[in-house]
Scaffold this motif. Sequence first.
Motif, short mmCIF file in Angstrom:
data_model
loop_
_atom_site.label_atom_id
_atom_site.label_comp_id
_atom_site.label_asym_id
_atom_site.label_seq_id
_atom_site.Cartn_x
_atom_site.Cartn_y
_atom_site.Cartn_z
N GLY A 183 3.95 18.35 51.35
CA GLY A 183 3.62 17.13 52.07
C GLY A 183 4.42 17.00 53.36
N ARG A 184 3.86 16.26 54.30
CA ARG A 184 4.57 15.92 55.55
C ARG A 184 5.06 17.16 56.29
NH1 ARG A 184 8.30 10.97 53.06
NH2 ARG A 184 6.62 10.01 51.85
N ASN A 185 4.20 18.16 56.42
CA ASN A 185 4.60 19.38 57.12
C ASN A 185 4.13 19.40 58.57
OD1 ASN A 185 5.98 21.84 57.14
ND2 ASN A 185 4.11 23.01 56.76
N TYR A 186 3.48 18.33 59.01
CA TYR A 186 3.13 18.15 60.42
C TYR A 186 3.71 16.80 60.82
CZ TYR A 186 -0.34 21.95 60.15
OH TYR A 186 -0.97 23.16 60.01
N ALA A 187 4.55 16.78 61.84
CA ALA A 187 5.26 15.56 62.21
C ALA A 187 4.32 14.42 62.54
CB ALA A 187 6.19 15.84 63.40
N ALA A 188 3.25 14.69 63.28
CA ALA A 188 2.33 13.62 63.69
C ALA A 188 1.64 13.01 62.48
CB ALA A 188 1.30 14.16 64.68
N HIS A 189 1.33 13.81 61.46
CA HIS A 189 0.70 13.26 60.26
C HIS A 189 1.67 12.38 59.49
CE1 HIS A 189 -1.33 12.79 56.48
NE2 HIS A 189 -0.43 13.51 55.84
N ALA A 190 2.93 12.82 59.36
CA ALA A 190 3.92 11.99 58.67
C ALA A 190 4.05 10.64 59.36
CB ALA A 190 5.26 12.71 58.64
N LEU A 191 4.09 10.66 60.67
CA LEU A 191 4.28 9.42 61.43
C LEU A 191 3.06 8.51 61.34
CD1 LEU A 191 6.12 10.85 64.57
CD2 LEU A 191 7.11 9.57 62.65
N GLU A 192 1.85 9.09 61.29
CA GLU A 192 0.65 8.24 61.25
C GLU A 192 0.57 7.47 59.93
OE1 GLU A 192 -3.10 10.26 61.49
OE2 GLU A 192 -2.68 11.60 59.79
N LEU A 193 1.22 7.97 58.88
CA LEU A 193 1.25 7.27 57.60
C LEU A 193 2.52 6.45 57.42
CD1 LEU A 193 -0.27 9.90 55.14
CD2 LEU A 193 -1.42 8.07 56.40
N GLY A 194 3.33 6.37 58.48
CA GLY A 194 4.54 5.57 58.42
C GLY A 194 5.68 6.21 57.67
N ASN A 195 5.66 7.55 57.56
CA ASN A 195 6.71 8.27 56.84
C ASN A 195 7.68 8.93 57.81
OD1 ASN A 195 5.56 7.79 54.22
ND2 ASN A 195 4.03 9.35 54.70
N ALA A 196 8.93 9.00 57.39
CA ALA A 196 9.92 9.70 58.19
C ALA A 196 9.66 11.20 58.13
CB ALA A 196 11.32 9.39 57.67
N VAL A 197 10.02 11.90 59.18
CA VAL A 197 9.90 13.36 59.21
C VAL A 197 11.16 13.94 58.59
CG1 VAL A 197 9.65 15.40 60.66
CG2 VAL A 197 8.44 13.28 61.25
N ASP A 198 11.00 14.60 57.43
CA ASP A 198 12.13 15.16 56.70
C ASP A 198 12.24 16.64 57.03
OD1 ASP A 198 14.03 16.06 54.93
OD2 ASP A 198 13.25 14.96 53.21
N ARG A 199 13.30 17.03 57.74
CA ARG A 199 13.52 18.43 58.10
C ARG A 199 14.60 19.09 57.26
NH1 ARG A 199 10.74 19.27 62.93
NH2 ARG A 199 10.17 17.36 64.05
N GLU A 200 15.01 18.44 56.17
CA GLU A 200 16.04 19.02 55.31
C GLU A 200 15.44 20.03 54.32
OE1 GLU A 200 18.46 16.15 53.41
OE2 GLU A 200 19.08 15.18 55.27
#
Length: 231
Positions: free
Chosen positions: A31-48
Amino acid sequence: MTLLFDLPAASAVPVLGAEARYPVRRVFCVGRNYAAHALELGNAVDREAPIWFTKAPAALCLSGETIPYPPGTASCHYEMELVVAIGAPAFRIGPEAALDVVFGYACGLDMTRRDLQNAAKAKGYPWDTGKDFENGAVIAPITPAARFGEVAGQRIALAQNGEARQDGTLADMIWSIPELIADLSRLYHLAPGDLVYTGTPAGVGPVAAGDVLEGTIEGLEPVRLEIGPAE
């Protein structure tokens, strides 16, 4: 050994240019492997570290099918993805060796009961009912890795009833294919038959009965799905 009842045959995916099919053992999704998709759903981009979830092989649906609108939801969303098919055992491997265990690639749809997923997230519960359901893991025929070549900046896109909805490139992924495989191999003994759905670009949205979804990635067979009425 005598069994109480027979189970359905294992799910298997067509392979481009081959008569034999690829049997599916497990389905992993990030999940959340594209930054723009994470942001469009209101999620933080996790790069850890990548965020993993799974779908049962019973959720698999082959491209070209017409499926009933999924039960239990009023907001089922499409998510267009690159799927990696594992072709060799892998455990605790590094990114430099990860592509050696790839059998091939395919276009896929990670269908999502968004309302159920959001309700679970709000309570801190697992996403299972929002992600793992019948026909929730759609896949096109697999193209062997040697035929596809390097995963780089290929365009990934989806149209809904002929209207463009998602449009990005595989270079937009936060975690590359080698990084994803290496990370997953720390958690599981990967083996032939394991599929890895690698995340979706921005532009996800709801489907309705009568919709036709067509997803494409340059160099791969497209994925197509039609949504029928609810049962």
